[in-house]
Design an enzyme around this catalytic site. Structure first.
Site: not given
Length: 396
Positions: A125-126
């Site tokens: 998610d990053e």
């Protein structure tokens, strides 16, 4: 990404929007989804009364993530579900669906690469993105490209994200947390005193609980105080490398490039049980989980295109003491059967007198590519090992 796992679940269950929702505990399976669709017609039509509430949870699972509505009650990632149940019993508890999260992860990263091709993948998610030569990356101090990225990600996934724009990775990471959710924050070097120095030291990525506690004993609680502390004294307390890094980080200095490719050191899977399991009395459950972990690690290796030579296990007991065991072979492997067999041999060398809280499997010494067909174990299905693996969780 903003509350990524929870946000992906809200796409599946739009009726839960603005409600406290916690993701954690068990795993969501295709069979469960099929049963829910058969009962309600569609997942979006599932009534609120049919969802499990956190207040009824009993077990030892932990929270993977939570919606912002749940976080207002003090609920957060890595918190035990039992503790969270006391804080927000009315929260809806959803199982984890990693396959779905990985699919959405790939989609949002593809949307980024179409606009800014220099991207460092930092997990599901990053990411870090280099704006330097990206089209429009210098327009309005990076604001224009950040807005286009948000719009592209929303169009591709239906999800929102928050972006921090800064001269380096250290400050950009911190800035990405400033205006969540759906935020954009731009930090210039002259913003250091006003925007960075008032923050607690833990906001620096790399300062963990132990280092933070040591800083507090020195009277250092904010980044500004850390910046003002003499560099030579930091070296005295933390050593040459760490002390120098702490001093540079507090000054907002970071020369790490955005790495578009990095080789993984190992791949692993682990799980924490809802209750402590006994090696003999709960042999069937432990064995099934052990095999499942080996299968997941094998799937990860094959999906990423890697093979390894070292297989290891991790056990955490009821008293929270952890042990690891590993072995290295002279051939490459990536199949579940061989991983299961070697992990079983590692298990035989581990003490199993206490009940087991956590079980993990790891493959290291990685190399790109699949092993040659003649590699040991490559042609053995997992089923062939069930019941005959030389470990104490056999007899499946």
């Amino acid at each position: 990404m903003d509350a990524f796992f929870a946000s992906v679940e809200l796409l599946r269950y739009p009726q839960l929007k603005d409600l406290p929702v916690v993701i954690g505990g068990s795993r969501f399976t295709p069979q469960q989804e099929a049963a829910l669709v058969q009962r309600w017609g569609s997942l979006a039509d599932r009534p609120l009364a049919a969802f499990e509430r956190l207040g009824g949870y009993v077990g030892r699972g932990v929270i993977t993530t939570a919606t912002y509505a749940a976080r207002q009650f003090g609920v957060g990632s890595a918190m035990g579900l039992m503790k969270a149940a006391r804080l927000c019993p009315q929260a809806i508890l959803l199982p984890i669906d990693f396959a779905r999260y990985r699919a959405y992860s790939q989609r949002f990263k593809e949307a980024i690469l179409a606009l800014a091709p220099v991207m460092e993948d930092r997990g599901v998610d990053e990411v870090y993105i280099d704006f330097t030569h990206a089209p429009g990356g210098q327009e309005a101090g990076g604001l224009a490209l950040a807005q286009r990225l948000q719009a592209a990600i929303l169009a591709a996934t239906g999800l929102t994200c928050s972006i921090g724009v800064a001269p380096n990775k250290l400050l950009a990471k911190m800035a990405s947390e400033f205006n969540k959710p759906r935020g954009i924050a731009i930090v210039w070097p002259h913003d250091l005193e006003a925007k960075i120095w008032p923050l607690p030291c833990r906001k620096i990525n790399g300062i963990g609980p132990k280092a933070n506690a040591r800083l507090e004993t020195l009277g250092i609680t904010t980044i500004g105080q850390l910046a003002a502390y003499p560099a030579h004294k930091l070296v005295q307390h933390f050593g040459k490398a760490t002390g120098a890094w702490l001093h540079r980080a507090a000054q907002g200095l970071d020369d790490r490039p955005v790495e578009t490719h990095s080789e993984p050191v190992s791949m692993s899977r682990e799980t924490t049980f809802d209750r402590d399991l006994h090696a003999v009395q709960d042999k069937a459950e432990l064995g099934a989980t052990f095999t499942w972990l080996c299968e997941r690690v094998a799937d990860d290796l094959q999906h990423a295109g890697y093979s390894g030579r070292t297989v290891g296990i991790k056990l955490r007991f009821s008293d929270f003491r952890s042990v690891t065991r590993e072995m290295t072979v002279d051939y490459l492997l990536q199949d579940a059967a061989t991983i299961r067999r070697l992990a079983g041999l590692c298990l035989r060398r581990a003490p199993l007198a206490q009940r087991i809280r956590l079980l993990g499997v790891r493959v290291g010494s990685l190399e790109e590519g699949a092993p040659p067909p003649e590699a040991a174990g490559a042609d053995q299905p997992v089923a062939a090992l069930r019941g005959v693996t030389p470990d104490l969780f056999g007899g499946l």
